[in-house]
Design an enzyme around this catalytic site. Structure first.
Site, PDB file in Angstrom:
ATOM      1  N   ASP A  47      59.438 -53.687 -33.402  1.00 64.65           N
ATOM      2  CA  ASP A  47      58.788 -53.234 -32.825  1.00 64.65           C
ATOM      3  C   ASP A  47      57.174 -54.097 -34.422  1.00 64.65           C
ATOM      4  O   ASP A  47      57.200 -53.399 -34.928  1.00 64.65           O
ATOM      5  CB  ASP A  47      58.418 -52.795 -32.644  1.00 64.65           C
ATOM      6  CG  ASP A  47      59.744 -51.672 -31.252  1.00 64.65           C
ATOM      7  OD1 ASP A  47      59.903 -53.383 -30.551  1.00 64.65           O
ATOM      8  OD2 ASP A  47      59.787 -51.492 -30.751  1.00 64.65           O
ATOM      9  N   HIS A  77      52.668 -52.929 -29.585  1.00 60.25           N
ATOM     10  CA  HIS A  77      52.514 -53.681 -29.527  1.00 60.25           C
ATOM     11  C   HIS A  77      51.758 -55.398 -29.635  1.00 60.25           C
ATOM     12  O   HIS A  77      50.865 -54.877 -28.847  1.00 60.25           O
ATOM     13  CB  HIS A  77      53.699 -54.089 -27.880  1.00 60.25           C
ATOM     14  CG  HIS A  77      54.856 -52.636 -28.580  1.00 60.25           C
ATOM     15  ND1 HIS A  77      56.421 -53.338 -29.459  1.00 60.25           N
ATOM     16  CD2 HIS A  77      54.967 -51.654 -28.103  1.00 60.25           C
ATOM     17  CE1 HIS A  77      56.730 -52.332 -29.236  1.00 60.25           C
ATOM     18  NE2 HIS A  77      56.038 -51.314 -28.720  1.00 60.25           N
TER      19      HIS A  77
END
EC number: 3.1.27.-
Length: 815
Positions: A197, A422
């Site tokens: 991530d 993100h």
């Protein structure tokens, strides 16, 4: 199974196997294989599932094959099943994560064991949708398993490279959360980048994701938000603080469900700053309700050195008035015990867990849901199957976590302001363009967003389709295998004595070529000077000077080509050592210095007997090999060496008593040539007895005549039994004989175009083809011709002719 291309000669297969986190968000776990090396990337659980069903599909892969397990960050969906893998499977590999991730990992997973239904502990606040589930027996692992796994975990620094058994990996900043990293992995020349991530957006405390300086061949990247675009950070912060401010002024309470670590700290920094700027809010409390966050706050206060420049400058300021730790809050308090928490007035509570499945955030949601003055702000990504995801649909009622038969009216307002760290589509596409991979594997995303991202990327790179720069995108499902054929170039390093010899050779060739270049340049310059001394106009002189420069450039280009011809195509002989996909070419004597290999010398010895004398044996050996070196020839011993490899010795005294030659043949088994040569020598020695040549050399004519047989004289029969001459025809091939053989080859190629120069006794010749004439000097073995093609062809024939005409072993030169 997805196959990129059919395997071809010279290719190796790269394999990707998704055990979790493929076409879903949660239980991230991926396997990559290449050249018999296996790496596992992350080992998480699914936050929306319970017990064993929350694990990746570990039964679908033999974990004993895994060499290394790399953990990208501490979030549960990436690290929570690590103790299970290390203590309850046949995994025997090594585990790596960053220092900050390991520091938080211990506290995070200890809390995970206690709080979740998997732990089944007495302090657990359960959210079990199945009333018949046996939570007490659904433990994935215990605190003891956690501590044992913790002791085996190794750490890696950012920008440091670790190499293990042919696998090299480097950690780079990924943003997202404290300690998160992306891994740049190299196996046998293949480069793979796993982002985990990551976030490309600057925030208050984390560094943005880095772009590795080396281009990867394969990129494994997240697709959490697909083609969605994030709201700018400042706009999000303003919208959130406005909602909080207005709700508090109405007397309401704000619940902000978050992961205990990660975005929680970012939100606390935002709230701390906003409260410091608004005096009217400073009498309203901000709480963070997470014992885990409270424990790990010390980690955040410690690892400020890996945060962004703003944090590092603040914490390292030399002026004591400016030096402060931003995680030592003034307006934020922690809640140690929710039972004693008094929530009669307006307040803001940042509570975990973020998915609202259980724990403090779920209890506060149920407590505050009926009051319309209250609000819940969803600040992170909500996983399918969780209360957080269901709440976004704004249901009229919610189910109680403690009693599945009871429903609670939902009247509080619901706001979604994503602070999830993100990348959105623009950030993801920009990062992909910068690293420029040829293969992209999408993970960590629900099916629809991931599918849209794949389509968008394929459209973006559609112009490259069918070219060498084509970009291929894969979006495998769990338990799908992606196979990609990788064609690599094998390069060996030349080391030690062999490298020194090659450097010396190259220096000599370059030096010779430079001298030739200088001579040609001087000749051209002299010609130009001669022309300039003549009375000419300035315009003509300039033209000739330009012509001279062009001639020099032309000659330099030709010489450069000659250099390439000289320095390439040279065969090297040595020992090729392969270790961890690195190839090194060495001489035998350098093995001990450059490798851990020990060397031994194997010497072969064979004894045989033949019915012949030494002179006959020597004659046969010379017929085959040309020159043989005599080391000893006295009354007791005769010894020779053939081509510096095969040693032959005869004990004369023993041979006389044995009625034949007792021969000892010895050689060192250090190369194939020595063994082949030894086989040839032994075969010749064994065949001397029955060779027709031996019969002719040792036969005599009768001293009397046979009346009944017509007397005939055979030249071969007249050969005396005396030893043959030292200089036999093969061993001492005359120069004229060799020239004759080379001339025969040239004649076969060029026919009547080959003319022998008159008066040169066959030492020179010419070949005329069209306008091109080649002059051949047999003594110096040189060819002078204005056509490079014709010259190269003749030189190649002469080179082959010399090899055919010369014996295997040459006579030693005498001074």
């Amino acid at each position: 199974m997805t196959v990129d291309s059919q395997p071809a000669d010279g290719t190796d297969d790269f394999k990707f196997f998704g055990l979790g986190g493929c076409n879903e968000v949660g239980r991230s776990c991926h396997i990559i294989e290449y050249k018999n090396k296996v790496i596992m990337l992350d080992a998480g659980v699914h936050p929306g599932l319970q017990g064993l069903s929350s694990l990746p599909f570990y039964d679908e892969y033999d974990l004993s094959k895994v060499d290394i397990l790399l953990v990208s960050h501490f979030h549960l969906d990436h690290a929570a099943s690590l103790p299970y893998v290390m203590q309850h499977t046949n995994f025997n590999g090594r585990v790596f994560m960053t220092h900050a991730t390991k520091a938080i990992y211990r506290w995070l997973l200890s809390d995970f064991v206690k709080v979740t239904s998997i732990g089944g502990g007495s302090d657990a606040r359960l959210n079990n949708s199945d009333p018949n589930a046996n939570t007490g027996s659904s433990n994935l692992y215990t605190d003891d398993d956690l501590m044992r796994s913790f002791d085996r975990i190794e750490t890696i620094d950012y920008h440091s490279t670790i190499e293990l058994d042919g696998i090299r990996f480097t950690a780079y900043h990924a943003g997202h959360v404290l300690g998160a990293c992306m891994y740049f992995i190299e196996i046998g020349g293949l480069k793979v980048l796993f982002t985990g991530d990551y976030s490309s957006e600057e925030d208050r405390h984390l560094q943005v994701a880095e772009v590795p300086p080396i281009k990867p061949d394969i990129l494994i990247t997240e697709s959490t938000f697909g083609t969605a675009t994030h709201e700018p950070r400042l706009e999000k912060e303003t919208r959130m603080t406005n909602i909080i401010h207005s709700t508090l002024l109405k007397g309401g309470r704000i619940l902000m469900p978050v992961f205990a670590l990660g975005r929680a700290q970012e939100l606390l920094l935002i709230l701390e700053e906003y409260w410091s700027l608004n005096d009217d809010l400073q009498n309203i409390n901000i709480y963070y309700a997470s014992s885990l966050a409270r424990k790990c706050m010390a980690v955040y206060q410690t690892y400020t050195n890996i945060m962004n420049d703003s944090i590092r400058l603040t914490t390292s300021a030399t002026n004591s008035s400016k030096k402060q730790n931003p995680f030592q809050f003034k307006f934020i308090k922690s809640i140690k015990n929710l039972d004693k928490f008094q929530d009669f007035g307006p307040c803001v509570v940042v509570a975990s867990p973020g998915m609202l499945q259980n724990g403090v955030s779920r209890e506060l949601l149920e407590r505050w849901a009926p009051d319309p003055k209250n609000a819940v702000i969803m600040t992170g990504y909500s996983v399918e199957g969780t209360m957080a995801k269901d709440l976004l649909t704004e249901p009229h009622t919610i189910q109680s976590a403690m009693n599945s038969d009871m429903t609670i009216p939902r009247r509080l307002s619901i706001e979604e302001i994503s602070f999830a760290a993100h990348v959105d589509f623009q950030q993801n596409a920009s990062f992909i363009e910068k690293v420029n991979p040829s293969k992209i594997i999408l993970v960590h995303g629900e099916s629809n967003p991931m599918g849209r991202l794949k389509s968008a990327l394929l459209s973006k790179y559609a112009s490259r389709k069918g070219t060498e720069q084509e970009v291929k995108v894969f979006n495998p499902r769990n338990c799908d295998e992606v196979t990609i054929g990788i064609k690599g170039l094998k390069v060996a390093k030349v080391l030690g004595t062999l490298a020194e010899e090659q450097l010396s050779y190259l220096k000599k060739e370059i030096s010779t070529q430079i001298k030739k270049d200088n001579v040609k340049i001087e000749e051209l310059s002299d010609d130009n000077m001669d022309k300039e001394t003549m009375p000419e106009s300035d315009e003509k002189a300039d033209k000739e000077s330009e012509d001279t420069k062009n001639d020099i450039d032309k000659n330099n280009d030709e010489n450069a080509n000659e250099k390439n011809i000289i320095s390439t195509g040279k065969a090297l002989s040595g020992v090729l050592v392969s270790k961890d996909f690195d190839l090194n070419l060495l001489q035998l004597q350098d093995l001990h210095e450059f490798t851990q290999l020990s060397t031994s010398i194997v010497k072969s010895k064979i004894n045989l007997k033949i019915n012949a004398d030494i002179s006959l044996m020597k004659w046969h050996l010379e017929q085959m090999f040309g020159f043989i070196s005599i080391l000893a020839d006295d009354e007791e011993t005769w010894e020779c060496v053939i081509m510096d490899m095969i040693d032959i010795s005869v004990e004369k005294n023993n041979s006389q008593s044995a009625g034949g030659l007792l021969i000892n043949v010895e050689w060192v088994n250090d190369n194939l040539m020595a063994d082949s040569l030894a086989d040839s020598v032994i075969a010749i020695l064994y065949s001397i007895d029955s060779s027709p040549a031996s019969v002719k050399l040792t036969s005599k004519s009768c001293s009397h005549s046979h009346n009944k047989v017509k007397e005939e004289v055979d030249d071969d029969a007249m050969i005396e039994s005396t030893p043959p001459p030292e200089k036999n025809a093969h061993a001492n091939s005359e120069i004229s004989s060799r020239i004759h053989r080379i001339t025969s080859l040239l004649k076969a190629q060029f026919g009547d175009s080959l003319k022998t120069a008159a008066g040169e006794e066959g030492k020179k010749a010419t070949i005329v083809i069209g306008k091109n004439e080649a002059k051949i000097d047999y003594l110096n073995l040189t060819v002078d011709c204005n056509s490079r093609v014709l010259r190269d062809r003749i030189e190649n024939i002469i080179k082959r002719g010399c090899g055919l005409a010369a014996p295997l072993s040459q006579y030693e030169k005498t001074t």
